[in-house]
Design an enzyme around this catalytic site. Structure first.
Site, short mmCIF file in Angstrom:
data_model
loop_
_atom_site.label_atom_id
_atom_site.label_comp_id
_atom_site.label_asym_id
_atom_site.label_seq_id
_atom_site.Cartn_x
_atom_site.Cartn_y
_atom_site.Cartn_z
N TRP A 292 102.95 30.92 35.89
CA TRP A 292 102.60 29.20 35.66
C TRP A 292 103.52 28.44 36.11
CZ3 TRP A 292 101.69 24.69 33.11
CH2 TRP A 292 102.48 24.29 31.39
N ASP A 293 105.17 29.02 35.43
CA ASP A 293 105.98 28.49 35.89
C ASP A 293 106.66 28.22 37.64
OD1 ASP A 293 106.65 29.63 34.07
OD2 ASP A 293 108.56 29.27 33.03
N LYS B 159 104.63 23.22 20.93
CA LYS B 159 105.88 23.81 21.63
C LYS B 159 106.46 22.92 22.36
CE LYS B 159 107.18 28.25 22.95
NZ LYS B 159 106.45 29.50 23.88
N GLN B 160 105.12 21.82 23.54
CA GLN B 160 105.14 21.84 24.20
C GLN B 160 104.67 21.28 24.87
OE1 GLN B 160 105.03 26.24 25.52
NE2 GLN B 160 104.46 25.14 27.47
N GLU C 262 101.38 26.67 23.69
CA GLU C 262 100.83 28.26 22.89
C GLU C 262 100.94 27.55 21.06
OE1 GLU C 262 103.61 30.53 24.78
OE2 GLU C 262 103.12 30.79 26.90
#
Lengths: 754, 754
Positions: B352-353, B589-590, B479
């Site tokens: 998806w980046d 994580k993000q 994640e």
């Protein structure tokens, strides 16, 4: 006569593989599948195996994506040798069930004698008829001892009979090159290190590839009549040939003695193998048969189970109990595998099946065995602690979901390591044992320590949220929903575990037996208070609208899957749907909340249990063999007699009727224990609580009566229910206050309730 | 002068591996790591590789436990050849950076010229000094063309120079025998099928082991001075040796031409390889350099990015954008891998980046490239539909979490296939492209179809519960929490996807362009109504107590992990804690909900976004390289200037400063796009919505000014912010109503706001 017999059994692939399982011989230490000694034709598949409970190699278990803590090495139970091979040549014609003419064939399991029998009347292609009778026994009296008594009788001729008996050490576990799912697993786990022949006994010693364990198999062939014999060493094997002249009607018998010893139990492996063989040979064969009978007589006497008026069910129940005594390990190095010693399914791993489905039978009828099962869990306590660290926990013990020697083997953690409830199950089984026996010594020696370490796990696992103690990201017994928050079964069991950690401490303290526990666990009153508080504040999901305990926090918000719409070829669901898809539905593989309502029924009122049962029944596929027995028990509790009976039948017949279509891979031991539970806890209404013994025996209308026998504290109690009465007899021990049909009685000698 | 230069770079293991990545040459089709032509000493590790974007083999990806639908075969990008090898012998002494004396060394990336340069002044052990200059270029003008211009100048002697130039076809992907995590992956994916030499050009043709793809590499060595040459075929390789006499001060140049063609793009592989080589050779080398410069001049002109007053950041931003143009695929067979073409990390997979981090840059500055990225997703639509079926869905398209050719490669579905949001991300990028371009033709040709099929997925995935549309068992971008219910990011994106499926239908219908879509999708007004209803009733979690959008239904009930207590050696968490342990915490994580608040900011009021930002900031580790840029953008939105600036800096410097310590495995392309976004969407406040173009340019106090240039509809607009003013210039196209600092203006030629 406790016999299970099949005549003219079909000789096709599926039925032969099935019979290999159904007629296997085992004694809890070793197990031998019921393969034809002479083999099948080349194009037919066979799972040919001899196993030792708890003997394993390490095998790699690669993860598609490597993540911290994921299991990459498992243990696998090994096929240790092939000592079954016996070929017969009648005047040069090789006996085979697939050539010539089979005039009659019967296979019998004699559950009183502890033997299986294959009888064949065979006419060779050239017209010679022989009777062949093969009796097999895995001795309960001498665990490493397996015997084949092979009889040949010429019916209509006299002539030469050649017997070729093999002992093969170079064996592998089963794999099917046509099945891509198992092909990758073909691996030579066992390497033959030496082959010796001494006094006509052949010894093959082998070593595992990675686990550094050894096994020694010994074989001795004893022929009833002298003949010409020759023993030849081959590659990884020994072959003995016998040639004799047998007259018409004369019986030639080969007694083939096998001894299987492993280095787990026998540190002086080769000496001890020899000693065991000497012991086997030095005792008359009939004496071995008598010992076997005596062992089983005591076994049957202790459980005294009987169903009157339904022969097939009675046979099925006995079959199941017989398999339990065949499967259960008799030393602290072993336990009960999910498939017993009857096959390679689940790789010889031990699961929660033991504690929740099988141990109750032994707790109630054979305490030494039950105690040994607890000792096994105690021997792997350090691995359980290590496993907790791998899972990130700073304290406590997390029992592995599947294991042989103590390390986790589950390769898919959402349906494996996430099943934290197994630690609660182990704790529950210890408490159950204590309640049935009041054996403080076991609590002191190992039980309480396990209760403390598992309680610590819950403390590290859970957390308080808005005043309640929550347990997140776990999987309950139902593997069709994984990684959920506040699984009801897990939470209510954790609550029980925490409370009993505290209780066991106080029991030992009051008895002046606490010092060991404190030394081993460094437990403090403060920590015990934390246990108590978490137990008191344990969050147990309850839904006002439906009046049930939801299986977990989000179960009820998921889609409902109308199970009646699932086509037969899409069952079981786990083989046909991506796990994530299944997780998205309110669908259960097996009893989960319903099981909680059985084991800890006092946590909820009966109305909630009734509603839960009704709710979950609609969404349960029973794709697990651990399900129907529990539904039967709770249906009994709720007075749903027809359902109770139907679920019981499904459980009782599972293997004998191969209803899950996978009995070829091994029996379903947990379900077998479950069948017993459905009678005793279900129809019999047995509960053993802190408040004492409870009975509520109801008679299924299809039966004339039934009976079972249990140990409770120092007593042996017989419970017999007929249409006319419920008769409870104190066979041994002191008088007891017991609760029957909701009333308290004092059982002094016999209690008859009409 | 857009240059990135390092002098006297360390020659240790870590820095060399890092430089291999940082100075790699790529053009979106091929990529070559910056390995030393002459190699390293034997004991030093190197990831030596040449890659083609979208060229792959299938590789087995075994699952520890086999479950229905789990991925067991992945795609992996291959190292296709080694054409870098050049060894120099000075009067018999072999040049090596690790022997003799390196008197000076510089490595330069020239981002205007599109070349890298290594300059070395070297004195041999016997005291002869040479100057070596090595220029490399992956041509943007001729994609299969890679050039090494290798210059040797004797400084203090005249004598014999021998050059040995190799072309190796027998190559493998990187593996490190000392690292058990990658050792299992060593596999010969590429098999050399033929080696030919024609007109001094060597051709090596190879075939993949499973994917049935072919690659042909061609090499031609051109020397500036005549000498004795010999070409020798070796095992899987070709070697050319040159010997010449070079005078002091004279420059000997080797032009080493490489052509890499694959069968994905070149069906007549050997002919087309030859044609490409002929084309490369027939054009003067300086003309190739000019074409390269021209291509990049246009690239820089179109984005016109500039930061005034912070040289290092300006350099880092340009470096990042340069890597984007080096990485992005230029045909519908390829996309942008997570590591570009700079290394083997993530195996050359697309995530998806692309849509969420890199495509915005191309949508705003290079539409043809953006359009091509959408076309790639369209070419794999059928695989996405097939993937949806594998996941159990009866309809819709589920884009694979990681892929090259369209099939899912994620081996751990909780952090892979469960990231359903990727389908929403693809949909979002199509809508973004449409809003920026108003390109109805793209919607008609492929965009609307993708919107419909992804919308269908949400309908099949979700379900109504108590009046709201829920989406269960998915994983959001973060994640560190997997398989949750109602991930806010996923739900709000699904809502947008559903609405835009409907909108795109109506847009095409109004334009009279609807027939194709109906034919391809069989979409009906009724189904569109269902989309609309689900969007309207989409459940978006909101917590009254905290006033934030919880990341998912249960996020807030989990434990809080005090991130300040995590020791450095336990970071990143995913390498040191079992995933299940991490899942049990409120730890990210993000950016997840914070990312949703950026891309769909109008779904919540600013106060909620402010509270969410503050809440999630405390629990986010930024262990993913996709995180800080988003935090920077949302901090800008909230006026948190210091935070915005700090997060921006972390993003901008990630690879050049190797802050994640893994740049050796390849650059972090998504973060590079994120750096751009942090300027344009963050500091610049750009939004393109249905209501039009919004700008809100703020100047970080550390800067004197900045500038960027974008395409919007038919216009090219320059935005320049200095301390004194904000100057918005319409460079091309028709006048536009735009919103700046919350006010509407008509941009006719230039707008200056003080």
């Amino acid at each position: 006569m406790l016999k299970y017999e099949i005549k003219d059994f079909p000789l096709d692939q599926d039925n032969l593989m099935l019979a290999e399982t159904l007629f296997h011989n085992a004694n809890g230490y070793l197990g031998v599948r019921s393969n034809f000694e002479e083999g099948y034709p080349k194009n037919m598949d066979s799972i040919r195996g001899e196993y030792i409970n708890g003997f394993y190699d390490f095998a790699s278990s690669p993860q598609a994506e490597k993540l911290c803590g994921l299991v990459e090495e498992k243990q696998t139970m090994l096929n240790v040798a092939d000592t079954q091979g016996i070929e017969i040549y009648i005047e040069g014609e090789r006996f085979s069930m697939f050539e010539g003419e089979v005039l009659g064939r019967t296979r019998t399991l004699d559950m009183e004698a502890g033997t299986t029998l294959r009888e064949v009347l065979w006419r060779s292609p050239k017209g010679k008829t022989v009777r062949i009778e093969i009796k097999r026994m895995a001795s309960f009296a001498l665990l490493p001892f397996f015997l084949i008594e092979y009889k040949v009788t010429p019916v209509d001729f006299s002539g030469e009979v050649k017997i070729c008996s093999t002992h093969i050490g170079k064996v592998m576990n089963y794999f099917n090159p046509n099945d891509p799912r198992v092909a990758g697993e073909s691996f030579e786990h066992l390497l033959v290190e030496s082959i010796e022949v001494n006094n006509d006994v052949s010894y093959i010693s082998s070593k595992t590839s990675k686990s550094d364990l050894c096994v020694c198999s010994a074989v001795k062939n004893v022929f009833s009549k002298e003949g010409k014999t020759e023993i030849v060493k081959e590659d990884g094997a020994v072959k003995e040939e016998y040639i004799g002249f047998i007259s018409q009607g004369e019986v030639l018998t080969l007694y083939k003695y096998t001894i299987l010893c492993d280095s787990v139990r026998y540190p002086n492996l080769s000496n001890e193998t020899k000693e065991n063989m000497e012991q086997a040979l030095s005792t008359d064969i009939n004496e071995w048969y008598e010992k076997q009978k005596a062992y089983l007589a005591s076994f049957w006497e202790n459980c005294a189970i009987d169903i009157v008026g339904k022969k097939d069910l009675n046979e099925a129940v006995h079959y199941n109990l017989y398999q339990l005594i065949q499967s259960v390990g008799k030393d602290p190095f072993s336990n009960i595998t999910a498939k017993g010693l009857s096959g390679e399914g689940y790789e010889g791993h031990y699961f929660w099946d033991t504690e929740m489905y099988m141990q109750p039978f032994f707790t109630l009828t054979a305490r030494d065995i039950a105690k040994n099962l607890i000792r096994y869990r105690y021997t792997i306590l350090e691995y359980a602690k290590e496993n907790a660290r791998i899972l990130g926990h700073k304290k406590g013990a997390a029992y592995p979901w599947r294991t042989i020697m103590g390390k986790e083997c589950s390769g898919f953690f959402p349906a494996g390591s996430a099943q934290y409830h197994i630690s609660g199950d182990v704790a529950y089984s210890i408490v159950s044992y204590y309640l049935a026996t009041k054996d403080l010594e076991l609590l002191r020696g190992c039980g309480a320590q396990v209760l403390i370490e598992t309680a610590r796990l819950w403390m590290d696992l859970g957390n308080y949220y808005r005043g309640k103690f929550h347990i997140n990201e776990v999987t309950g017994p139902d593997e069709y929903t994984c990684l959920v928050n506040n699984n009801y079964y897990t939470n209510v069991l954790a609550q029980y575990n925490l409370r009993w950690a505290v209780k066991s401490f106080h029991l030992l303290k009051e008895a002046g037996l606490i010092s060991d526990l404190i030394e081993k666990t460094q437990i403090t009153e403060e920590e015990l208070k934390e246990f108590e508080e978490a137990a008191d504040k344990m969050y147990l999901p309850y839904d006002e609208e439906t009046g049930i305990n939801p299986q977990d926090d989000s179960f009820l918000q998921k889609k409902v899957w109308d199970l009646t719409t699932i086509p037969e070829d899409k069952k079981p669901l786990l083989l046909h749907y991506h796990p994530m898809y299944i997780y998205r539905y309110q669908v259960c593989k097996q009893a989960d909340t319903v099981l909680a309502h059985f084991i800890l029924e006092d946590a909820q009122d009966l109305e909630t249990i009734r509603k839960s049962f009704a709710y979950y029944e609609k969404v349960t596929t029973h794709d697990s063999s651990l399900s129907t027995c529990i539904y039967s028990i709770v249906a009994s509790r709720l007075g749903l007699e027809d359902k109770a009976y139907e679920y019981f039948g499904e459980s009782a017949k599972l293997d004998l009727f191969n209803t899950h279509k996978n009995t070829k891979d091994g029996i379903h031991t947990a379900n077998m224990g479950g069948t017993y539970m459905a009678i005793v806890y279900g129809f019999g209404g047995l509960r053993i609580k802190e408040e004492g013994l409870f009975l509520n025996p109801h008679l299924p209308k299809q039966w004339e009566g039934y009976q079972f026998r249990i140990l409770f504290e120092d007593a042996k109690i017989n419970v017999k229910r007929t249409q006319a009465e419920c008769r409870i007899t104190l066979l041994e021990g002191s008088k007891k206050n017991i609760h029957v049909y909701g009333k308290e009685y004092c059982l002094e000698k016999e209690l008859v309730i009409y």
